[in-house]
Design a protein around this motif. Structure first.
Motif, PDB file in Angstrom:
ATOM      1  N   GLN A  17     -14.367-117.757   5.018  1.00 30.10           N
ATOM      2  CA  GLN A  17     -13.679-116.826   4.135  1.00 30.10           C
ATOM      3  C   GLN A  17     -14.233-115.416   4.292  1.00 30.10           C
ATOM      4  N   GLN A  18     -15.528-115.290   4.432  1.00 28.24           N
ATOM      5  CA  GLN A  18     -16.139-113.971   4.604  1.00 28.24           C
ATOM      6  C   GLN A  18     -15.679-113.328   5.904  1.00 28.24           C
ATOM      7  N   GLN A  19     -15.580-114.132   6.966  1.00 30.52           N
ATOM      8  CA  GLN A  19     -15.103-113.600   8.242  1.00 30.52           C
ATOM      9  C   GLN A  19     -13.662-113.128   8.124  1.00 30.52           C
ATOM     10  N   GLN A  20     -12.823-113.903   7.440  1.00 31.99           N
ATOM     11  CA  GLN A  20     -11.437-113.501   7.252  1.00 31.99           C
ATOM     12  C   GLN A  20     -11.359-112.235   6.404  1.00 31.99           C
ATOM     13  N   ALA A  21     -12.184-112.159   5.370  1.00 24.70           N
ATOM     14  CA  ALA A  21     -12.184-110.995   4.496  1.00 24.70           C
ATOM     15  C   ALA A  21     -12.610-109.742   5.256  1.00 24.70           C
ATOM     16  N   GLU A  29     -12.413-112.171  -2.212  1.00 28.09           N
ATOM     17  CA  GLU A  29     -13.066-113.431  -2.550  1.00 28.09           C
ATOM     18  C   GLU A  29     -13.215-113.443  -4.056  1.00 28.09           C
ATOM     19  N   ILE A  30     -12.571-114.400  -4.697  1.00 34.02           N
ATOM     20  CA  ILE A  30     -12.580-114.478  -6.156  1.00 34.02           C
ATOM     21  C   ILE A  30     -13.258-115.774  -6.561  1.00 34.02           C
ATOM     22  N   LYS A  31     -14.280-115.665  -7.401  1.00 33.33           N
ATOM     23  CA  LYS A  31     -14.927-116.865  -7.924  1.00 33.33           C
ATOM     24  C   LYS A  31     -14.184-117.275  -9.189  1.00 33.33           C
ATOM     25  N   VAL A  32     -13.735-118.513  -9.207  1.00 32.38           N
ATOM     26  CA  VAL A  32     -13.020-119.049 -10.368  1.00 32.38           C
ATOM     27  C   VAL A  32     -13.953-120.034 -11.060  1.00 32.38           C
ATOM     28  N   LYS A  33     -14.243-119.759 -12.329  1.00 36.54           N
ATOM     29  CA  LYS A  33     -15.108-120.633 -13.125  1.00 36.54           C
ATOM     30  C   LYS A  33     -14.264-121.396 -14.130  1.00 36.54           C
ATOM     31  N   VAL A  42     -12.008-118.543  -4.131  1.00 34.11           N
ATOM     32  CA  VAL A  42     -10.637-118.490  -3.629  1.00 34.11           C
ATOM     33  C   VAL A  42     -10.475-117.219  -2.806  1.00 34.11           C
ATOM     34  N   LEU A  43      -9.878-117.353  -1.641  1.00 34.78           N
ATOM     35  CA  LEU A  43      -9.556-116.198  -0.811  1.00 34.78           C
ATOM     36  C   LEU A  43      -8.128-115.787  -1.121  1.00 34.78           C
ATOM     37  N   ALA A  44      -7.961-114.562  -1.578  1.00 30.09           N
ATOM     38  CA  ALA A  44      -6.640-114.056  -1.947  1.00 30.09           C
ATOM     39  C   ALA A  44      -6.495-112.646  -1.395  1.00 30.09           C
ATOM     40  N   VAL A  89     -11.146-107.257  -7.677  1.00 27.97           N
ATOM     41  CA  VAL A  89     -11.732-106.900  -6.388  1.00 27.97           C
ATOM     42  C   VAL A  89     -12.575-108.073  -5.899  1.00 27.97           C
ATOM     43  N   SER A  90     -12.975-108.010  -4.654  1.00 27.34           N
ATOM     44  CA  SER A  90     -13.766-109.081  -4.075  1.00 27.34           C
ATOM     45  C   SER A  90     -15.081-109.238  -4.827  1.00 27.34           C
ATOM     46  N   GLY A  91     -15.435-110.482  -5.114  1.00 21.87           N
ATOM     47  CA  GLY A  91     -16.695-110.783  -5.781  1.00 21.87           C
ATOM     48  C   GLY A  91     -16.598-110.965  -7.286  1.00 21.87           C
ATOM     49  N   VAL A  92     -15.442-110.697  -7.877  1.00 21.06           N
ATOM     50  CA  VAL A  92     -15.311-110.825  -9.329  1.00 21.06           C
ATOM     51  C   VAL A  92     -15.191-112.290  -9.734  1.00 21.06           C
ATOM     52  N   VAL A  93     -15.335-112.521 -11.034  1.00 19.05           N
ATOM     53  CA  VAL A  93     -15.173-113.858 -11.599  1.00 19.05           C
ATOM     54  C   VAL A  93     -13.915-113.877 -12.452  1.00 19.05           C
TER      55      VAL A  93
END
Length: 159
Positions: A17-21, A29-33, A42-44, A89-93
């Motif tokens: 996912q990081q490579q694609q981002a 990259e979204i962290k879903v809790k 999740v990659l969006a 944004v990338s890295g948020v929860v």
């Protein structure tokens, strides 16, 4: 051993996912809790909607889209909200709270996502192919048009 293998697979997934981002500036990259302490990444894309994010969460976790209440920065992330416009944004929860789905709600969400109408639209025009299907097609099988005209059977077959 299984736990280490699971961690290794998750690490590989994160690296992919990081490579694609890195290749796509719109990638997030979204962290879903979840309330049960689960977390998924999740990659969006910023151009995607809350509905599209819900579909990705469903694909990763199996949680039906209609059962996901998503919150970002204390506000509900609606189906039609663009992630970029909500400052995701990338890295948020994003927090996912369970909810009970109403009958037919999941189908409505999926239909809205795909743009398919709830009921199939009637054919735009009548053609010779429609007549051939109604008579049973070239292979003698019951035609789709005949079934649509008479779903019980009998009259569509000339009886």
């Amino acid at each position: 051993q299984q736990h280490r293998e699971q961690q290794h697979r998750e690490q590989q997934h994160r690296e992919q996912q990081q490579q694609q981002a890195a290749r796509d500036p719109d990638a997030l990259e979204i962290k879903v809790k979840f309330t049960d302490e689960r977390e998924v990444v999740v990659l969006a894309k910023g151009s995607e909607t809350g509905r599209q994010l819900r579909l990705k969460i469903k694909e990763l976790t199996g949680t039906p889209m209609s059962c996901q209440r998503l919150f970002f920065q204390g506000k509900v992330l609606e189906h039609t909200d663009l992630l970029r416009e909500k400052k995701v944004v990338s890295g948020v929860v994003v927090n996912c709270f369970p909810r009970e789905a109403q009958p037919g709600e999941e189908e409505d969400i999926l239909r809205d996502l795909t743009g398919m109408p709830a009921q199939p639209a009637p054919p735009a025009q009548h053609s010779r192919d429609d007549d051939r299907l109604a008579r049973g097609g070239s292979n003698g099988m019951v035609g789709v048009a005949a079934l649509l005209e008479d779903p019980v059977g009998g009259r569509g077959q000339g009886g």
